[in-house]
Design an enzyme around this catalytic site. Sequence first.
Site, PDB file in Angstrom:
ATOM      1  CG  ASP A  78      -0.259  -0.073   2.538  1.00 48.36           C
ATOM      2  OD1 ASP A  78       0.060   0.997   3.101  1.00 48.36           O
ATOM      3  OD2 ASP A  78      -0.036  -1.192   3.034  1.00 48.36           O
ATOM      4  CG  ASP A 167      -6.308   4.034   6.915  1.00 44.28           C
ATOM      5  OD1 ASP A 167      -6.389   3.623   8.087  1.00 44.28           O
ATOM      6  OD2 ASP A 167      -5.267   4.538   6.438  1.00 44.28           O
ATOM      7  CD  GLU A 169      -4.132   4.400  10.403  1.00 43.26           C
ATOM      8  OE1 GLU A 169      -3.058   4.466  11.011  1.00 43.26           O
ATOM      9  OE2 GLU A 169      -4.254   4.014   9.214  1.00 43.26           O
TER      10      GLU A 169
END
Length: 279
Positions: A78, A167, A169
């Site tokens: 990634d 994503d 986090e």
Amino acid sequence: MEGVRNSIAPFRGRSPLCLTGALTGLLLFLSSVPAVPLPAGGAPVRGNAYMGIGVLAHDGSDGTPPPVPRASQAEGVDVSSYQGAVNWKTLWGDGTTWAYTKATEGTSYTNPYFSSQYTGSYNIGMIRGAYHFATPDTAGGAAQADYFVQHGGGWSNDAKTLPGVLDIEWNPYGDDCFGKSKSGMVGWIRDFLNRYKSRTGRNAVIYTATSWWTQCTGGYAGFGATNPLWIARYASTVGALPAGWKTHTMWQYTSTGKTVGDHDRFNGPQDALRDFATG
């Protein structure tokens, strides 16, 4: 920079020779720091976040051995603007067969390298997809899903495009959970996932770390039945998964390697990865 100030403190009042040595050490230290733009407060500039940013963005440690390569698990990578121009030929030669590129963050940032990174991986032969770095403190989940889809996060049934990734986090800009309560975070994630599904027909992948999920959602278990999991854990094993998931689909296992970008494994061989891309 607090650590740098502390390291200089013992040299105050010393001779010019000592100060020269201290400054040389400081320059060497600064040359080893990743070039993520940092303002005076020490947080990255908005837009510069990426998967696994910082020491708290994943479980495990960079010091643990990476997993042994397995032919039954397709190798991936990634990337974001942090990597800039990517040498896809080198990655392909090292056996990397799939890639995710950061497309967006919030509702105002787009990766300036997205087009070259996204098409570069495709042109070399990889199966590729896009991800969105969530900032639940700046806009609603549905609005960020719309922005993501409109700026590269869509999906097509061509056996070469992977579903989009949320994503979610630790917040690199402030409060770990973006100022959200546990129920508020779950609601925000649900809004993003529902809008992405309605726009693309695919369930978005969730990228997260088990400890963040426990801390910021209270261990919510309601997404495991529908949304594939991309687990962030820098270790030789996947470890405990967040509540609701019995298995993972992808695993980010290290941010270091022979080639650029974070390195990942798909939980299956290349044929299974292609099937996953087609839905």
